[in-house]
Design a protein around this motif. Structure first.
Motif, short mmCIF file in Angstrom:
data_model
loop_
_atom_site.label_atom_id
_atom_site.label_comp_id
_atom_site.label_asym_id
_atom_site.label_seq_id
_atom_site.Cartn_x
_atom_site.Cartn_y
_atom_site.Cartn_z
N GLY A 84 47.50 72.41 33.63
CA GLY A 84 46.50 72.40 34.69
C GLY A 84 45.49 71.26 34.62
O GLY A 84 44.38 71.39 35.15
N SER A 85 45.89 70.11 34.04
CA SER A 85 44.90 69.02 33.96
C SER A 85 44.62 68.44 35.35
O SER A 85 43.49 68.03 35.64
CB SER A 85 45.35 67.92 32.98
N ASN A 86 45.62 68.41 36.21
CA ASN A 86 45.39 67.92 37.58
C ASN A 86 44.50 68.89 38.35
O ASN A 86 43.59 68.47 39.06
CB ASN A 86 46.73 67.71 38.30
N GLY A 131 51.65 70.52 39.34
CA GLY A 131 52.27 71.00 38.11
C GLY A 131 52.77 72.42 38.28
O GLY A 131 52.82 73.19 37.33
N ILE A 180 52.37 67.01 43.82
CA ILE A 180 52.44 65.74 43.10
C ILE A 180 53.67 65.75 42.21
O ILE A 180 54.03 66.78 41.61
CB ILE A 180 51.20 65.44 42.22
N PRO A 220 55.83 63.35 39.18
CA PRO A 220 55.62 62.21 38.26
C PRO A 220 56.74 61.17 38.30
O PRO A 220 57.32 60.83 37.27
CB PRO A 220 55.53 62.90 36.90
N HIS A 244 54.62 60.16 30.13
CA HIS A 244 54.08 61.21 31.01
C HIS A 244 52.55 61.25 30.93
O HIS A 244 51.87 61.43 31.93
CB HIS A 244 54.69 62.57 30.67
N LYS A 285 50.12 60.91 34.02
CA LYS A 285 49.16 61.96 34.39
C LYS A 285 47.74 61.42 34.56
O LYS A 285 46.99 61.87 35.43
CB LYS A 285 49.20 63.10 33.37
N GLU A 306 47.86 59.98 37.96
CA GLU A 306 48.04 60.95 39.07
C GLU A 306 46.80 61.81 39.29
O GLU A 306 46.51 62.19 40.42
CB GLU A 306 49.33 61.76 38.96
C1 GRF Z 1 52.24 66.52 36.37
O1 GRF Z 1 52.76 65.33 35.80
C2 GRF Z 1 52.87 66.79 37.71
O2 GRF Z 1 53.18 65.64 38.43
C3 GRF Z 1 54.13 67.50 37.30
O3 GRF Z 1 53.73 68.35 36.24
C4 GRF Z 1 52.63 67.73 35.55
C5 GRF Z 1 51.54 68.76 35.49
O4 GRF Z 1 50.52 68.45 34.59
N1 GRF Z 1 54.73 68.18 38.43
P1 GRF Z 1 49.19 69.34 34.51
O5 GRF Z 1 49.63 70.80 34.40
O6 GRF Z 1 48.39 69.09 35.74
O7 GRF Z 1 48.49 68.88 33.27
#
Ligand code: GRF
Length: 211
Positions: A9-11, A85, A103, A105, A162, A166, A169
């Motif tokens: 869940g970093s995004n 994600g 999104i 990657p 990755h 991230k 992104e």
């Molecule tokens: C991201 O690279 C996204 O593009 C992909 O999964 C990853 C999720 O990362 N679909 P996070 O959970 O947001 O850290």
């Protein structure tokens, strides 16, 4: 917006942080997941954002799960669903009721699917990146909103590449989602433009109902 996650869940956390500034123009009304006990849901709870979990294995088939997910999302009446994600394909129940972005990657249409970073490395590309696109019922196939390139470095492995993707992104996601909310958008076939002519956050639900 409702943000959907399956893991770290970093995004999502970057969106929640950005949404603290009223000028950003977005409220994260809930965070949803298909998995129990994820770090992302824990982070959202700590930030005071409502959460829900609709575990895939609790349903007898994909259609039932998709309907349950659509019902939970609808409780929050979001203008936009952001898949950040989220590792499952959303089906007709969710996509029929909600406008959603995702999104991915990699630089679509190269390397769709669940192992985009691994596949790009295995192919030997020198440049990969990230894509934000509208969701349709295909695999990473909807109209592209924005893309940012990330060079592959000698010695990269899946994890190092990755992590660099991230970092890029998170910025692209925050920037693009904010613009969608503040400016609206137009989709003409495969082409997406910012600006309130046909589609916007405020008329997103109406647009879906008219289809
Ligand atoms: C991201 O690279 C996204 O593009 C992909 O999964 C990853 C999720 O990362 N679909 P996070 O959970 O947001 O850290």
């Amino acid at each position: 917006m409702v943000v959907l996650i399956s893991g770290t869940g970093s995004n999502m956390a970057a969106l929640v942080d950005a949404a603290e500034d009223p000028a950003y123009g977005v409220d994260v009304v809930a965070v949803g997941s298909d998995r129990r006990g994820t770090r992302g849901v824990e982070l959202a709870e700590k930030a005071g954002v409502p959460t829900f979990v609709v575990p895939f294995r609790d349903y007898s088939d994909r259609a039932e799960w998709d309907t349950a997910m659509a019902d939970r999302i609808s409780e929050y009446a979001p203008d936009l669903v952001v898949s950040a994600g989220f590792m499952r394909l959303l089906g007709p129940a969710v996509l029929g009721r909600h406008t959603a972005v995702n999104i991915h990657p990699a630089l679509l249409p190269s390397f769709p699917g669940a192992h985009a970073v691994r596949d790009a490395l295995a192919h030997g590309v020198r440049v990969t990146g990230t894509t934000i696109h509208f969701l349709d019922e295909g695999v990473d196939s909807g109209p592209i909103i924005d893309q940012v390139a990330v060079p592959v470095e000698d010695g990269d492995d899946e994890s190092s590449l990755h992590e660099r993707i991230k970092a890029v992104e998170r910025r692209m996601l925050v920037d693009t989602v904010g613009r969608l909310a503040r400016e609206g958008w137009t989709v003409d076939g495969r082409h997406v433009r910012f600006g309130r002519t046909e589609h916007s956050v405020t008329d997103a639900t109406d647009t879906k109902e008219q289809r």
